[in-house]
Design an enzyme around this catalytic site. Sequence first.
Site, PDB file in Angstrom:
ATOM      1  N   HIS A 309      79.088  32.971  39.900  1.00 31.27           N
ATOM      2  CA  HIS A 309      79.243  32.332  38.244  1.00 31.27           C
ATOM      3  C   HIS A 309      78.202  31.385  37.952  1.00 31.27           C
ATOM      4  O   HIS A 309      77.929  31.287  36.946  1.00 31.27           O
ATOM      5  CB  HIS A 309      80.872  32.031  38.552  1.00 31.27           C
ATOM      6  CG  HIS A 309      81.323  31.882  36.872  1.00 31.27           C
ATOM      7  ND1 HIS A 309      81.491  30.540  36.435  1.00 31.27           N
ATOM      8  CD2 HIS A 309      81.877  32.683  36.105  1.00 31.27           C
ATOM      9  CE1 HIS A 309      81.972  30.611  35.365  1.00 31.27           C
ATOM     10  NE2 HIS A 309      82.214  31.949  34.935  1.00 31.27           N
ATOM     11  N   CYS A 310      78.190  30.480  38.791  1.00 28.89           N
ATOM     12  CA  CYS A 310      77.176  29.540  38.525  1.00 28.89           C
ATOM     13  C   CYS A 310      75.819  29.890  37.963  1.00 28.89           C
ATOM     14  O   CYS A 310      75.171  29.168  37.379  1.00 28.89           O
ATOM     15  CB  CYS A 310      76.828  28.441  39.790  1.00 28.89           C
ATOM     16  SG  CYS A 310      78.345  27.791  40.182  1.00 28.89           S
ATOM     17  N   THR A 311      75.308  30.818  38.572  1.00 30.77           N
ATOM     18  CA  THR A 311      74.240  31.555  38.282  1.00 30.77           C
ATOM     19  C   THR A 311      73.966  32.208  36.870  1.00 30.77           C
ATOM     20  O   THR A 311      73.035  32.829  36.498  1.00 30.77           O
ATOM     21  CB  THR A 311      73.730  32.420  39.438  1.00 30.77           C
ATOM     22  OG1 THR A 311      74.364  33.535  39.574  1.00 30.77           O
ATOM     23  CG2 THR A 311      73.447  31.557  40.739  1.00 30.77           C
TER      24      THR A 311
END
Length: 318
Positions: A309-311
């Site tokens: 999700h962070c990427t």
Amino acid sequence: MAFGASRAIWGRRLLPAVQANLITIANAIAEYEPVSMLVREADYDLAARQLSSSVTLIPCPLDDFWMRDMGPVFVKSEPGKMEGIDFNFNGWGQKQVHSQDAEVAQFVIDRVGLQAIATQLVLEGGAIEVDGRGTAMLTESSVLNPNRNSDLSKSEVEAILKLLLGLRKIIWLPGIRDKDITDGHIDFYARFSPPGVVVAAYEPDSAFFDHAVTKTNLEILRESTDADGSPLTVLVLENPQTVRPQFDTADFAAGYINYYIVNGAVILPEFGDDLADSKAKSTLQDLYPGHEIIQLNIDAIAAGGGGIHCTTQQQPQL
């Protein structure tokens, strides 16, 4: 997404593995929906050789690759109209070099031809989780941290976010400061999947700092209601208790909440803990019966404290 890992931040050993993880994530998503990948000029050929031909490469100066946090947050301002919010990325409270990443949100907004919404708030996309119906979850440790918003009270932050994101209610979880670079982003603790249902992380190891945090989160969420006054259904995803040793570090982010939902699939990590991996997959398959559940090894990215999700940062289609 952003193909922006550098040796200066990730080091000689992790860099190629992190780049390989980014390629794996992008190619998996590209099977289901369009992917645009920002990339430094110097890394363009490297990325082009490994990425699916359906991934669009866009040259852009970058410090790192955390598009969820440095990219714009897209909002529908009225029927048929979308705008992008630049939340003034400051390297998670000046913890990392970010002069180029601070310009990414505006770069993307200009690139897709939208109007930018300015705000005084400093926060990251990973600090916000919304249900699309007026309810949001945030952590106090991140959003109310003096290293982001020292001059704003909790009520002032709420008022600004409600106006910007069309919110009617904010559920605050305490989070925890200074244990990771994000100061406890919500996207490692709890997600709406779908509205009315919250999938929350639980760390069963009582010796680990996240044990008490995740236990408190569950207590709060089970007593919470959404913006319409309906109780939340809370499902638990236990963190893995073992991970593969190759990239195991003190910062290793071992949890399943940081998944990404695509059109027709859910992309989430696996860590080599067969029982926990399979439980996470089964839980999400029940929540998304029409979706494929794709599990990826992203250990190198997890070693730096991040996840799938962070990427990523989604742009809705109007």
